[in-house]
Scaffold this motif. Sequence first.
Motif, PDB file in Angstrom:
ATOM      1  N   LEU A 138       5.555  55.625  30.358  1.00 11.46           N
ATOM      2  CA  LEU A 138       5.292  54.117  31.095  1.00 11.46           C
ATOM      3  C   LEU A 138       5.004  54.418  32.533  1.00 11.46           C
ATOM      4  O   LEU A 138       4.214  54.020  33.454  1.00 11.46           O
ATOM      5  CB  LEU A 138       6.406  53.085  30.948  1.00 11.46           C
ATOM      6  CG  LEU A 138       6.400  51.911  31.852  1.00 11.46           C
ATOM      7  CD1 LEU A 138       5.290  50.978  31.510  1.00 11.46           C
ATOM      8  CD2 LEU A 138       7.635  51.094  31.316  1.00 11.46           C
ATOM      9  N   LEU A 139       5.971  55.318  32.928  1.00 16.16           N
ATOM     10  CA  LEU A 139       5.735  56.029  34.464  1.00 16.16           C
ATOM     11  C   LEU A 139       4.340  56.220  34.634  1.00 16.16           C
ATOM     12  O   LEU A 139       3.706  56.097  35.881  1.00 16.16           O
ATOM     13  CB  LEU A 139       6.974  56.815  34.696  1.00 16.16           C
ATOM     14  CG  LEU A 139       6.848  57.385  36.275  1.00 16.16           C
ATOM     15  CD1 LEU A 139       7.315  56.321  37.391  1.00 16.16           C
ATOM     16  CD2 LEU A 139       8.000  58.477  36.280  1.00 16.16           C
ATOM     17  N   SER A 140       3.913  57.013  33.916  1.00 15.66           N
ATOM     18  CA  SER A 140       2.619  57.741  33.965  1.00 15.66           C
ATOM     19  C   SER A 140       1.395  56.644  33.978  1.00 15.66           C
ATOM     20  O   SER A 140       0.458  56.523  34.913  1.00 15.66           O
ATOM     21  CB  SER A 140       1.861  58.676  33.269  1.00 15.66           C
ATOM     22  OG  SER A 140       2.863  59.850  33.315  1.00 15.66           O
ATOM     23  N   VAL A 141       1.817  55.688  33.142  1.00 15.16           N
ATOM     24  CA  VAL A 141       0.567  54.488  33.160  1.00 15.16           C
ATOM     25  C   VAL A 141       0.954  53.502  34.475  1.00 15.16           C
ATOM     26  O   VAL A 141      -0.155  53.243  34.938  1.00 15.16           O
ATOM     27  CB  VAL A 141       0.947  53.569  31.927  1.00 15.16           C
ATOM     28  CG1 VAL A 141       0.240  52.102  31.898  1.00 15.16           C
ATOM     29  CG2 VAL A 141       0.553  54.220  30.648  1.00 15.16           C
ATOM     30  N   ARG A 142       2.014  53.503  34.970  1.00 14.66           N
ATOM     31  CA  ARG A 142       2.093  52.647  36.067  1.00 14.66           C
ATOM     32  C   ARG A 142       1.504  53.512  37.225  1.00 14.66           C
ATOM     33  O   ARG A 142       0.948  52.656  38.369  1.00 14.66           O
ATOM     34  CB  ARG A 142       3.675  52.169  36.512  1.00 14.66           C
ATOM     35  CG  ARG A 142       4.221  51.326  35.508  1.00 14.66           C
ATOM     36  CD  ARG A 142       3.021  50.149  35.127  1.00 14.66           C
ATOM     37  NE  ARG A 142       3.004  49.284  36.298  1.00 14.66           N
ATOM     38  CZ  ARG A 142       2.303  48.473  36.660  1.00 14.66           C
ATOM     39  NH1 ARG A 142       1.361  48.238  35.650  1.00 14.66           N
ATOM     40  NH2 ARG A 142       2.318  47.754  37.619  1.00 14.66           N
TER      41      ARG A 142
END
Length: 84
Positions: A60-64
Amino acid sequence: MQYVGKSTVEFSTRMGQHRRDIINQNLHKAVGEHFNRKGHKVSDFECSILEKVLDPDPMLLSVREQYWIRKFNVKYKGINHNQC
């Protein structure tokens, strides 16, 4: 010039790392390389938090991060030229 980056450490710690990259002329890091070009200095470096992701999922951190990179187009008009 803008740069977007994710971090799992405290904001002040990460910004200190970027400042050290500038001061130590770490040209292998995007921020260090940019701020060591002619006409730049460490006092030009400013930063702010765009989003605080509370979910511990690293995906999720990478997606954001990718969302913000695309939103500000920093791959082509910023310092994130080696990302995406």
